[in-house]
Motif scaffolding. Structure first.
Motif, PDB file in Angstrom:
ATOM      1  N   ILE A   1       0.851  -1.200   0.000  1.00  8.83           N
ATOM      2  CA  ILE A   1       0.000   0.000   0.000  1.00  8.83           C
ATOM      3  C   ILE A   1       0.884   1.245   0.000  1.00  8.83           C
ATOM      4  CG2 ILE A   1      -1.722   1.303   1.314  1.00  8.83           C
ATOM      5  CD1 ILE A   1      -2.674  -1.350   2.442  1.00  8.83           C
ATOM      6  N   GLN A   2       1.978   1.183   0.761  1.00  9.02           N
ATOM      7  CA  GLN A   2       2.831   2.367   0.903  1.00  9.02           C
ATOM      8  C   GLN A   2       3.938   2.433  -0.140  1.00  9.02           C
ATOM      9  OE1 GLN A   2       4.114   2.026   4.940  1.00  9.02           O
ATOM     10  NE2 GLN A   2       2.182   2.753   5.762  1.00  9.02           N
ATOM     11  N   LYS A   3       3.823   1.660  -1.212  1.00 12.71           N
ATOM     12  CA  LYS A   3       4.825   1.653  -2.283  1.00 12.71           C
ATOM     13  C   LYS A   3       6.195   1.254  -1.766  1.00 12.71           C
ATOM     14  CE  LYS A   3       2.898   5.304  -5.203  1.00 12.71           C
ATOM     15  NZ  LYS A   3       3.183   6.647  -5.709  1.00 12.71           N
ATOM     16  N   ARG A   4       6.221   0.302  -0.846  1.00 15.78           N
ATOM     17  CA  ARG A   4       7.498  -0.225  -0.384  1.00 15.78           C
ATOM     18  C   ARG A   4       7.548  -1.699  -0.760  1.00 15.78           C
ATOM     19  NH1 ARG A   4       7.793  -0.835   4.840  1.00 15.78           N
ATOM     20  NH2 ARG A   4       5.677  -0.254   5.392  1.00 15.78           N
TER      21      ARG A   4
ATOM     22  N   GLY B   1      -3.865   0.924   6.430  1.00 12.73           N
ATOM     23  CA  GLY B   1      -3.071   1.661   5.451  1.00 12.73           C
ATOM     24  C   GLY B   1      -3.606   3.042   5.152  1.00 12.73           C
ATOM     25  N   ILE B   2      -4.928   3.201   5.204  1.00 13.53           N
ATOM     26  CA  ILE B   2      -5.493   4.505   4.840  1.00 13.53           C
ATOM     27  C   ILE B   2      -5.915   5.287   6.074  1.00 13.53           C
ATOM     28  CG2 ILE B   2      -6.287   3.787   2.569  1.00 13.53           C
ATOM     29  CD1 ILE B   2      -9.131   3.647   3.881  1.00 13.53           C
ATOM     30  N   ALA B   3      -5.449   4.849   7.250  1.00 17.58           N
ATOM     31  CA  ALA B   3      -5.966   5.450   8.479  1.00 17.58           C
ATOM     32  C   ALA B   3      -5.154   6.664   8.900  1.00 17.58           C
ATOM     33  CB  ALA B   3      -5.950   4.418   9.586  1.00 17.58           C
TER      34      ALA B   3
ATOM     35  N   GLY C   1      -0.092  10.409  12.104  1.00 17.09           N
ATOM     36  CA  GLY C   1      -0.327   8.968  12.153  1.00 17.09           C
ATOM     37  C   GLY C   1      -0.840   8.401  10.843  1.00 17.09           C
ATOM     38  N   PHE C   2      -0.460   9.000   9.706  1.00 23.60           N
ATOM     39  CA  PHE C   2      -0.916   8.553   8.389  1.00 23.60           C
ATOM     40  C   PHE C   2       0.340   8.171   7.606  1.00 23.60           C
ATOM     41  CE2 PHE C   2      -3.463  10.052   4.416  1.00 23.60           C
ATOM     42  CZ  PHE C   2      -3.578   8.738   4.023  1.00 23.60           C
ATOM     43  N   ASP C   3       0.882   7.003   7.912  1.00 22.43           N
ATOM     44  CA  ASP C   3       2.181   6.622   7.376  1.00 22.43           C
ATOM     45  C   ASP C   3       2.181   6.471   5.859  1.00 22.43           C
ATOM     46  OD1 ASP C   3       3.467   6.745   9.705  1.00 22.43           O
ATOM     47  OD2 ASP C   3       3.486   4.611  10.124  1.00 22.43           O
ATOM     48  N   THR C   4       1.034   6.087   5.303  1.00 21.47           N
ATOM     49  CA  THR C   4       0.985   5.866   3.857  1.00 21.47           C
ATOM     50  C   THR C   4       1.298   7.150   3.090  1.00 21.47           C
ATOM     51  OG1 THR C   4      -0.665   4.193   4.282  1.00 21.47           O
ATOM     52  CG2 THR C   4      -0.463   4.954   2.035  1.00 21.47           C
ATOM     53  N   MET C   5       0.726   8.264   3.557  1.00 20.74           N
ATOM     54  CA  MET C   5       0.971   9.565   2.923  1.00 20.74           C
ATOM     55  C   MET C   5       2.457   9.920   2.992  1.00 20.74           C
ATOM     56  SD  MET C   5      -0.721  13.056   4.307  1.00 20.74           S
ATOM     57  CE  MET C   5      -0.015  14.660   4.029  1.00 20.74           C
TER      58      MET C   5
ATOM     59  N   MET D   1       5.012   7.868   3.165  1.00 19.52           N
ATOM     60  CA  MET D   1       5.792   7.040   2.241  1.00 19.52           C
ATOM     61  C   MET D   1       5.602   7.501   0.804  1.00 19.52           C
ATOM     62  SD  MET D   1       7.348   4.636   3.949  1.00 19.52           S
ATOM     63  CE  MET D   1       7.342   4.046   5.623  1.00 19.52           C
ATOM     64  N   TRP D   2       4.396   7.820   0.427  1.00 22.73           N
ATOM     65  CA  TRP D   2       4.126   8.232  -0.951  1.00 22.73           C
ATOM     66  C   TRP D   2       4.881   9.506  -1.303  1.00 22.73           C
ATOM     67  CZ3 TRP D   2      -1.915   7.667  -1.755  1.00 22.73           C
ATOM     68  CH2 TRP D   2      -2.220   6.307  -1.796  1.00 22.73           C
TER      69      TRP D   2
ATOM     70  N   SER E   1       8.640   9.146  -1.541  1.00 20.62           N
ATOM     71  CA  SER E   1       9.120   8.458  -2.748  1.00 20.62           C
ATOM     72  C   SER E   1       9.050   9.405  -3.946  1.00 20.62           C
ATOM     73  CB  SER E   1       8.328   7.175  -2.995  1.00 20.62           C
ATOM     74  OG  SER E   1       7.066   7.467  -3.521  1.00 20.62           O
TER      75      SER E   1
ATOM     76  N   TYR F   1      -8.780  14.182   1.691  1.00 14.17           N
ATOM     77  CA  TYR F   1      -9.119  12.994   2.475  1.00 14.17           C
ATOM     78  C   TYR F   1      -9.648  13.449   3.832  1.00 14.17           C
ATOM     79  CZ  TYR F   1      -8.392   8.378   4.583  1.00 14.17           C
ATOM     80  OH  TYR F   1      -8.550   7.188   5.223  1.00 14.17           O
TER      81      TYR F   1
ATOM     82  N   PRO G   1     -10.533  12.271   6.847  1.00 13.34           N
ATOM     83  CA  PRO G   1      -9.908  12.039   8.162  1.00 13.34           C
ATOM     84  C   PRO G   1      -8.675  12.905   8.393  1.00 13.34           C
ATOM     85  CG  PRO G   1     -10.484   9.958   7.155  1.00 13.34           C
ATOM     86  CD  PRO G   1     -10.733  11.007   6.120  1.00 13.34           C
TER      87      PRO G   1
END
Lengths: 323, 555
Positions: free
Chosen positions: A37-40, A287-289, B282-286, B288-289, B292, B352, B354
């Motif tokens: 999800i995080q492109k890793r 992942g989207i939280a 606390g939104f780790d996905t953002m 990482m994106w 990168s 987004y 949240p």
């Protein structure tokens, strides 16, 4: 179905080993999915696709030097790690993972599972309170609030399952679904509440307040290290695994599926596939939280979830009474 | 040609300079503040047996006024101006620590700020010209050997709070939310912040003192290491000041290339911060994106300068290497690719719910508070003040490039994030224009600058990603080294605002509020101590543990 007495210790041992391996496997699936999800890439080097990484991490932590801060209550500190792992391993014996009949079973073992989860939370709690430093203090107080709200919600979902099936025995509940349909068809709201409160109970994002690293370092886990940390992490993974398996058993009909009655070996396979589906669903939410603010924890989420649960309970009771 | 963006003091007989005596000083300040509300910094220079204080003000439209006052070397003291301008107390503490000037009526009369707690009170202030590096090394070495390491014992005597209800949470010096060593003692009632007491200074490197002991060219590489993220802006601002001082004019192409690298640096810094916004909430996905996506810019910087972080691209009189047309084409292509990627990610995350709900209204402040605290950069612009050095005092290639100054409507984390996202797109446009308009010619000077300085002083200001950066350089004829280099980084005034904005919010908001200013503690490294509302907390801070010191570069 009952097993010959001399075989039981062996089977218990085998089950516990299977459960531990399953926990490590679940951790790998979670880490790998989250990484995608995080492109890793995620775990990569140890074993095929890095599948052995969680096990290696665990073993490595075991060999690390343990630092215990001054003023720690050693008894509680050691006990916490043991209670968590032992109780959860015991809880697995009540899951009908290999066939409709779990290894251990008695009339009303649903209550037993509730006790297992409460004791697990208790083990986290004493791990947090055994060391009294500011981070653990704030983390533990958050932990207590969160558990008392969401553990209750999670377990209440099972009570509604009990309302419908009419039996507080896990194997009865699974058999009921095998004969009719998975309970998710009847209780979709209960399933949603169970999944969301499971995230909160396991301190996964967006409910990772008790150890939110940006705010309070590692929260209640700040002072844990070495073996104790390894076991607390393991028990958290076992908690995840057991809770996922329970959701499968109670809402998705356990391992029932096409041809399970003729080939019993398919039962654990179906069970595992369903559990992985639930796990990936959980990871997607993770992942989207965005982490919730501590003040919203009770009102914004527990309140709507418990309202949903009340609606579900009224529907189920109404249906039972033939309305 | 007059170097744009640099104001020369006295030498030009500039009307912006006012020389006052210590007696008439308070009146001069009082008359200045209404029309010049932004205090840039207080520069102190130890010269001709006295200490010269230069108060640099700005009217937020690019007009500067420097009020200069001379004090005797021994027992220098002057009226504090913190009752007129809140943000000035930090600069006063800095001068007090480094030059031993006593500020009468200062809200924090005795606290140390920049020097380690172990620095002896009877030792001479370190930045006086009479103190040598070797002497400083010896003082610190002895002091730190004798000092026993004591850990934090946060609060004594605070009658306002019942002890049971109050938790003092140490936040830092080493904390996952902070990129750099920094300590905050945070008083919590439940989850609500009652007080926040910051302390900076854990990685104070004494760069200003070191700069007085190196040649003009060596200092260029020294100041580049002030900050790891806006390293190019530090070397550029320094170069601008030196070129102004010595009357050197770089070629047009060099100015364009400098602007190009500076804007790339802004993009990577803003992308980094927006990613960290995800991390802090606390939104780790953002996180990482965005990081990168940022990698593409870092590769471009490496292609241009050979380095990713400390680029060492600039030199006095030009740049160190030319960028070929093929490389410029690659930059155009890659920047378009980056823009597509960045737009996609920010469109998604900034809509987004949240995340928006998490950051809206957090750490709110108004324009007045921001000005009084001396805030600069995106923090000030988010409150609606179009204060951008690139526009009000254009330097480099900015006079020939059209771009907008991005402002927000209210001060909070969401607004600052929005300003940074839009500034990134603006930077992409600037880069396109730079590459389109870049003149030909040789931007590399034939030899490196090896000369000495001359009598005079120069001020240079630029707009790094975090806000106004200020350099003051004083030269002496016949000296190979600068006589005085003064650096004012943007985080210092912004931190005053951040610790003000913390009060009343909850523990979950600390990382967001502290970092909305994009802090770079190590850049400034100066310490500040919080002033209590009624009776101040008495805070015993971390003592520096004893350590081995080798060589002369200890402070």
């Amino acid at each position: 179905m009952s097993y010959p007495l001399p075989l039981i210790p062996l089977m218990v041992l085998a089950s516990i080993i299977a459960f531990l391996l399953l926990s490590f496997f679940f951790e790998w699936v979670e880490r790998k999915t989250l990484a995608r999800i995080q492109k890793r890439i995620g775990p990569y080097f140890t074993g095929p696709g890095g599948v052995l990484q969680p096990l290696v991490d665990f073993l490595k932590l075991l060999s690390k030097k343990e630092l215990i801060s001054e003023g720690t209550d050693i008894l509680l500190y050691r006990l916490s790690a043991l209670i968590g792992v032992i109780i959860l391993a015991y809880g697995f014996l009540y899951i009908p993972f290999f066939s409709t009949d779990p290894l251990l079973s008695f009339e009303g073992d649903l209550l037993m599972i509730i006790l297992v989860f409460i004791l697990t939370s208790f083990s986290y709690l004493i791990a947090g309170t055994s060391v009294r430093t500011p981070f653990t203090l704030v983390g533990t107080s958050r932990l207590i609030v969160q558990y008392s709200l969401y553990e209750l919600l999670y377990l209440s979902c099972f009570v509604i399952v009990f309302f419908q099936v009419g039996s507080p025995t896990i194997s009865e509940i699974v058999r009921y679904q095998e004969q009719s349909m998975p309970l998710i068809i009847f209780q979709p709201l209960g399933f949603i509440v169970a999944v969301l409160s499971l995230l909160a109970k396991l301190e996964r994002p967006p409910f990772d307040l008790p150890h939110a690293k940006q705010e309070i370092a590692a929260g209640w886990m700040s002072e844990l290290s070495g073996r104790t940390l390894a076991f607390i992490r393991l028990s958290n993974n076992m908690d995840l695994t057991l809770s996922t398996l329970l959701i499968v058993a109670f809402f998705l009909g356990g391992g029932s599926g096409p041809m399970t009655s003729t080939t019993p070996i398919l039962w654990p396979v179906y069970f595992l596939i369903k559990a992985l589906a639930v796990l990936i669903l959980l990871t997607l939410i993770e992942g989207i939280a965005v982490r919730v603010r501590s003040m919203y924890l009770p009102m914004r989420l527990a309140l709507p979830l418990s309202s949903l649960l009340v609606v579900q309970a009224i529907l189920v009771i109404g249906w039972r009474m033939g309305l | 040609m007059k170097v744009m963006g640099a104001v020369d003091l006295r030498r030009d007989k500039d009307s912006s300079v006012v020389l006052v005596s210590p007696d008439s000083f308070p009146e001069a300040i009082k008359a200045t503040i209404p029309s010049y509300p932004h205090l840039i910094t207080i520069t102190a220079v130890h010269i001709d047996g006295g200490i010269e204080l230069i108060y640099s003000f700005d009217n937020l439209r690019g007009e500067m006024r420097n009020i200069i006052v001379r004090l005797p070397e021994k027992e220098a003291s002057i009226q504090s101006i913190s009752s007129y301008l809140k943000g000035s107390y930090i600069y006063e503490m800095e001068v007090r620590d480094l030059f031993g000037v006593n500020f009468l009526g200062h809200p924090i009369p005795s606290a140390r700020l920049l020097l380690p707690d172990s620095y002896p009170t009877n030792a001479p202030p370190p930045l006086l010209k009479t103190v040598s590096l070797e002497q400083l090394s010896r003082i610190l070495d002895e002091a730190q050997r004798q000092e026993p390491p004591t850990m934090l014992t946060p609060v004594t005597g605070s009658s306002r709070y019942s002890v049971e209800s109050l938790v003092i949470l140490p936040f830092g010096p080493y904390h996952p939310a902070l990129k750099e060593p920094e300590h905050f003692a945070i008083a919590l009632e439940g989850e609500r912040i009652v007080e926040a007491m910051p302390r900076i200074g854990y990685v104070h490197r004494g760069i200003e003192k070191l700069a007085e002991n190196r040649t003009y060219l060596q200092v260029l590489f020294l100041v580049e290491r002030v900050c790891g993220i806006c390293s190019f802006h530090h070397s550029w601002t320094y170069t601008m000041a030196v070129e102004k001082l010595l009357g050197i004019t770089p070629s047009k192409r060099a100015e364009y290339l400098r602007t190009l690298v500076a804007e790339l640096e802004r993009i990577h810094s803003h992308t980094l911060w927006i990613g960290l916004l995800g991390y802090w909430s606390g939104f780790d996905t953002m996180f990482m994106w965005l990081w990168s996506a940022r990698e593409r810019i870092m590769k471009l910087l490496e292609m241009i300068a050979g380095n990713r972080v400390n680029k060492s691209f600039i030199t006095i009189g030009g740049v160190r290497r030319d960028v070929s047309d093929e490389k410029l084409k690659i930059i155009l292509r890659e920047i378009a690719e980056f823009e597509r990627e960045f737009r996609k990610i920010t469109d998604e995350v900034m809509s987004y719910d949240p995340l928006i709900e998490r950051v809206r209204g957090i750490g709110s402040y108004n324009a007045e508070t921001a000005i009084l605290s001396g805030a600069v950069g995106p923090v000030l612009r988010a409150a609606g003040i179009p204060y951008d050095i690139r526009k009000i005092e254009p330097y480099g290639a900015y006079p020939e490039i059209s771009f907008n100054v991005i402002t927000g409507s209210r001060g909070d984390v969401l607004s600052i994030a929005d300003v940074r996202v839009r500034e990134t797109f603006e930077s992409i446009e600037i880069i396109r224009q730079v590459i389109e308009k870049i003149p030909s010619g040789n931007p590399v000077p034939p030899t490196f600058f090896t000369g000495g300085g001359r009598d005079g002083e120069a001020i240079a200001r630029t707009e790094p990603p975090r806000g106004e950066l200020y350099y003051y350089i004083r030269g002496r004829t016949g000296m190979k080294t600068p006589y005085r280099v003064k650096i004012r980084t943007p985080t210092l005034p912004n931190l005053v605002l951040a610790s003000e904005a913390l009060k009343g919010y909850t523990l979950s908001d600390i990382p967001l509020i502290l970092t909305m200013i994009d802090p770079c503690f190590s850049c400034e490294d100066r310490a500040i101590v919080y002033v209590g509302r009624r009776d101040p907390f008495i805070v015993k801070l971390h003592r520096t543990p004893p350590r081995e010191i080798s060589g002369g570069c200890t402070l």
